[in-house]
Design a protein around this motif. Structure first.
Motif, PDB file in Angstrom:
ATOM      1  N   LEU A  50       0.825  -1.214   0.000  1.00  0.00           N
ATOM      2  CA  LEU A  50       0.000   0.000   0.000  1.00  0.00           C
ATOM      3  C   LEU A  50       0.857   1.260   0.000  1.00  0.00           C
ATOM      4  CD1 LEU A  50      -2.900  -0.989   2.415  1.00  0.00           C
ATOM      5  CD2 LEU A  50      -3.007  -0.636  -0.061  1.00  0.00           C
ATOM      6  N   PHE A  51       1.969   1.235   0.724  1.00  0.00           N
ATOM      7  CA  PHE A  51       2.841   2.407   0.728  1.00  0.00           C
ATOM      8  C   PHE A  51       3.340   2.709  -0.681  1.00  0.00           C
ATOM      9  CE2 PHE A  51       6.954   4.494   0.979  1.00  0.00           C
ATOM     10  CZ  PHE A  51       6.640   5.584   1.775  1.00  0.00           C
ATOM     11  N   LEU A  52       3.837   1.692  -1.357  1.00  0.00           N
ATOM     12  CA  LEU A  52       4.387   1.901  -2.699  1.00  0.00           C
ATOM     13  C   LEU A  52       3.313   2.160  -3.746  1.00  0.00           C
ATOM     14  CD1 LEU A  52       7.233  -0.750  -2.661  1.00  0.00           C
ATOM     15  CD2 LEU A  52       7.463   1.743  -2.557  1.00  0.00           C
ATOM     16  N   ALA A  53       2.098   1.711  -3.499  1.00  0.00           N
ATOM     17  CA  ALA A  53       1.019   1.921  -4.464  1.00  0.00           C
ATOM     18  C   ALA A  53       0.735   3.403  -4.677  1.00  0.00           C
ATOM     19  CB  ALA A  53      -0.252   1.210  -4.000  1.00  0.00           C
ATOM     20  N   PHE A  54       0.899   4.198  -3.645  1.00  0.00           N
ATOM     21  CA  PHE A  54       0.570   5.615  -3.739  1.00  0.00           C
ATOM     22  C   PHE A  54       1.749   6.494  -4.131  1.00  0.00           C
ATOM     23  CE2 PHE A  54      -2.824   3.845  -1.231  1.00  0.00           C
ATOM     24  CZ  PHE A  54      -3.927   4.443  -1.798  1.00  0.00           C
ATOM     25  N   ILE A  55       2.879   5.886  -4.395  1.00  0.00           N
ATOM     26  CA  ILE A  55       4.043   6.624  -4.879  1.00  0.00           C
ATOM     27  C   ILE A  55       4.175   6.301  -6.368  1.00  0.00           C
ATOM     28  CG2 ILE A  55       6.519   7.017  -4.641  1.00  0.00           C
ATOM     29  CD1 ILE A  55       4.997   7.797  -2.129  1.00  0.00           C
ATOM     30  N   PRO A  56       3.843   7.238  -7.254  1.00  0.00           N
ATOM     31  CA  PRO A  56       3.860   6.927  -8.688  1.00  0.00           C
ATOM     32  C   PRO A  56       5.288   6.841  -9.242  1.00  0.00           C
ATOM     33  CG  PRO A  56       3.242   9.210  -8.359  1.00  0.00           C
ATOM     34  CD  PRO A  56       3.399   8.604  -7.000  1.00  0.00           C
ATOM     35  N   LEU A  57       5.804   5.645  -9.253  1.00  0.00           N
ATOM     36  CA  LEU A  57       7.144   5.385  -9.761  1.00  0.00           C
ATOM     37  C   LEU A  57       7.065   4.329 -10.854  1.00  0.00           C
ATOM     38  CD1 LEU A  57       8.989   4.938  -6.363  1.00  0.00           C
ATOM     39  CD2 LEU A  57       9.207   6.886  -7.901  1.00  0.00           C
ATOM     40  N   PRO A  58       7.927   4.414 -11.838  1.00  0.00           N
ATOM     41  CA  PRO A  58       7.977   3.301 -12.796  1.00  0.00           C
ATOM     42  C   PRO A  58       8.593   2.087 -12.110  1.00  0.00           C
ATOM     43  CG  PRO A  58       9.625   4.968 -13.321  1.00  0.00           C
ATOM     44  CD  PRO A  58       8.822   5.499 -12.181  1.00  0.00           C
ATOM     45  N   GLY A  59       8.097   0.919 -12.440  1.00  0.00           N
ATOM     46  CA  GLY A  59       8.639  -0.306 -11.858  1.00  0.00           C
ATOM     47  C   GLY A  59       8.224  -0.540 -10.426  1.00  0.00           C
ATOM     48  N   GLN A  60       7.005  -0.147 -10.070  1.00  0.00           N
ATOM     49  CA  GLN A  60       6.537  -0.314  -8.685  1.00  0.00           C
ATOM     50  C   GLN A  60       6.594  -1.769  -8.233  1.00  0.00           C
ATOM     51  OE1 GLN A  60       2.665   1.536  -9.154  1.00  0.00           O
ATOM     52  NE2 GLN A  60       3.173   2.949  -7.505  1.00  0.00           N
ATOM     53  N   MET A  61       6.242  -2.694  -9.123  1.00  0.00           N
ATOM     54  CA  MET A  61       6.242  -4.108  -8.742  1.00  0.00           C
ATOM     55  C   MET A  61       7.657  -4.593  -8.418  1.00  0.00           C
ATOM     56  SD  MET A  61       3.377  -5.578 -11.389  1.00  0.00           S
ATOM     57  CE  MET A  61       4.072  -7.181 -11.385  1.00  0.00           C
ATOM     58  N   LEU A  62       8.620  -4.183  -9.214  1.00  0.00           N
ATOM     59  CA  LEU A  62      10.004  -4.564  -8.962  1.00  0.00           C
ATOM     60  C   LEU A  62      10.505  -3.945  -7.655  1.00  0.00           C
ATOM     61  CD1 LEU A  62      12.563  -5.987  -9.908  1.00  0.00           C
ATOM     62  CD2 LEU A  62      13.144  -3.927 -11.190  1.00  0.00           C
ATOM     63  N   ILE A  63      10.173  -2.688  -7.434  1.00  0.00           N
ATOM     64  CA  ILE A  63      10.565  -2.019  -6.189  1.00  0.00           C
ATOM     65  C   ILE A  63       9.923  -2.725  -4.994  1.00  0.00           C
ATOM     66  CG2 ILE A  63      10.372   0.128  -4.873  1.00  0.00           C
ATOM     67  CD1 ILE A  63      10.543   1.587  -7.634  1.00  0.00           C
ATOM     68  N   ALA A  64       8.647  -3.101  -5.121  1.00  0.00           N
ATOM     69  CA  ALA A  64       7.959  -3.805  -4.039  1.00  0.00           C
ATOM     70  C   ALA A  64       8.617  -5.149  -3.760  1.00  0.00           C
ATOM     71  CB  ALA A  64       6.483  -3.992  -4.380  1.00  0.00           C
ATOM     72  N   ALA A  65       9.001  -5.875  -4.809  1.00  0.00           N
ATOM     73  CA  ALA A  65       9.643  -7.176  -4.632  1.00  0.00           C
ATOM     74  C   ALA A  65      10.998  -7.031  -3.938  1.00  0.00           C
ATOM     75  CB  ALA A  65       9.803  -7.874  -5.978  1.00  0.00           C
ATOM     76  N   VAL A  66      11.797  -6.076  -4.379  1.00  0.00           N
ATOM     77  CA  VAL A  66      13.113  -5.868  -3.771  1.00  0.00           C
ATOM     78  C   VAL A  66      12.962  -5.412  -2.316  1.00  0.00           C
ATOM     79  CG1 VAL A  66      15.203  -4.436  -3.866  1.00  0.00           C
ATOM     80  CG2 VAL A  66      14.274  -5.427  -5.965  1.00  0.00           C
ATOM     81  N   ALA A  67      12.036  -4.511  -2.062  1.00  0.00           N
ATOM     82  CA  ALA A  67      11.809  -4.040  -0.686  1.00  0.00           C
ATOM     83  C   ALA A  67      11.284  -5.175   0.200  1.00  0.00           C
ATOM     84  CB  ALA A  67      10.842  -2.864  -0.682  1.00  0.00           C
ATOM     85  N   ALA A  68      10.420  -6.029  -0.336  1.00  0.00           N
ATOM     86  CA  ALA A  68       9.906  -7.167   0.439  1.00  0.00           C
ATOM     87  C   ALA A  68      11.032  -8.128   0.796  1.00  0.00           C
ATOM     88  CB  ALA A  68       8.810  -7.888  -0.340  1.00  0.00           C
ATOM     89  N   ILE A  69      11.952  -8.341  -0.129  1.00  0.00           N
ATOM     90  CA  ILE A  69      13.106  -9.199   0.155  1.00  0.00           C
ATOM     91  C   ILE A  69      13.955  -8.573   1.256  1.00  0.00           C
ATOM     92  CG2 ILE A  69      15.279 -10.075  -0.799  1.00  0.00           C
ATOM     93  CD1 ILE A  69      13.730 -10.416  -3.489  1.00  0.00           C
ATOM     94  N   ALA A  70      14.195  -7.270   1.151  1.00  0.00           N
ATOM     95  CA  ALA A  70      15.017  -6.583   2.160  1.00  0.00           C
ATOM     96  C   ALA A  70      14.333  -6.579   3.531  1.00  0.00           C
ATOM     97  CB  ALA A  70      15.297  -5.161   1.712  1.00  0.00           C
ATOM     98  N   MET A  71      13.004  -6.409   3.541  1.00  0.00           N
ATOM     99  CA  MET A  71      12.269  -6.335   4.807  1.00  0.00           C
ATOM    100  C   MET A  71      11.818  -7.703   5.309  1.00  0.00           C
ATOM    101  SD  MET A  71       9.991  -2.981   3.926  1.00  0.00           S
ATOM    102  CE  MET A  71       9.090  -3.007   5.450  1.00  0.00           C
ATOM    103  N   ARG A  72      11.969  -8.731   4.456  1.00  0.00           N
ATOM    104  CA  ARG A  72      11.562 -10.102   4.785  1.00  0.00           C
ATOM    105  C   ARG A  72      10.090 -10.181   5.146  1.00  0.00           C
ATOM    106  NH1 ARG A  72      15.710 -12.941   8.496  1.00  0.00           N
ATOM    107  NH2 ARG A  72      14.695 -14.724   7.597  1.00  0.00           N
TER     108      ARG A  72
END
Length: 186
Positions: A50-72
């Motif tokens: 939800l946090f990343l959904a409201f930040i209009p960035l290209p590649g949101q899914m990739l950013i979410a995946a990398v952040a999820a890996i980092a945050m476990r």
């Protein structure tokens, strides 16, 4: 929250890791914490998505995946919730974000007049120097608020579900105990 509900929504770890195009990063995706369906993992994945959904960035899914890996946290939920904003929901989202940001910053936008006549993309682009600050403040505010609400709601629902499950189990035990007592008297 019931694990069965989230299991139906998320793909299995093996199914994702064995995708040919993901082989170079499979070592990162192999962490079981990224796929667990527990209170911490699910609430963290929801909050991140939800946090990343409201930040209009290209590649949101990739950013979410990398952040999820980092945050476990649960990677599938984080990536899926990025899609709460999509091409259909972006225009109203940007309008709400601007309104929230304008309220917080005290900014105001003059309505289109003269040859511009109506609200359009060209008018919005011409007003970008005026609207960027309230729009940015609004988007960040919506990101934080939706993330915090999503996290809190999942945690609350999870606890309520666990409490209801315990009450059901206790009631079943009492029922079995009541049923077994008359048999012991004979």
């Amino acid at each position: 929250m019931p694990r069965k509900f989230f299991r139906r929504l998320t793909p299995s770890r093996n199914r994702i890791v064995n995708q040919p195009f993901l082989r170079p990063v499979a070592q990162f995706l192999g962490d079981p914490n990224l796929w667990h369906l527990n209170r911490r993992s699910v609430s963290g994945g929801v909050a991140l998505g939800l946090f990343l959904a409201f930040i209009p960035l290209p590649g949101q899914m990739l950013i979410a995946a990398v952040a999820a890996i980092a945050m476990r946290v649960n990677i599938a939920l984080a990536v899926a919730l990025v899609w709460t904003t999509n091409p259909l929901t972006i225009p109203p989202l940007l309008w709400v974000a601007y309104q929230v940001g304008a309220l917080l910053t005290g900014a105001s936008l003059d309505p289109p007049t003269g040859e511009q006549g109506a609200m359009s993309i060209s008018y919005a682009m011409s007003q970008l120097p005026v609207i960027w600050l309230p729009l940015g403040v609004g988007l960040v505010t919506l990101s934080f608020v939706s993330s915090l609400l999503g996290f809190s709601i999942i945690r609350l629902l999870w606890r309520l579900n666990i409490a209801a499950h315990k009450r059901r189990r206790q009631a079943q035990r009492r029922q079995r105990l009541r049923q077994s007592r008359p048999e012991q008297r004979h």
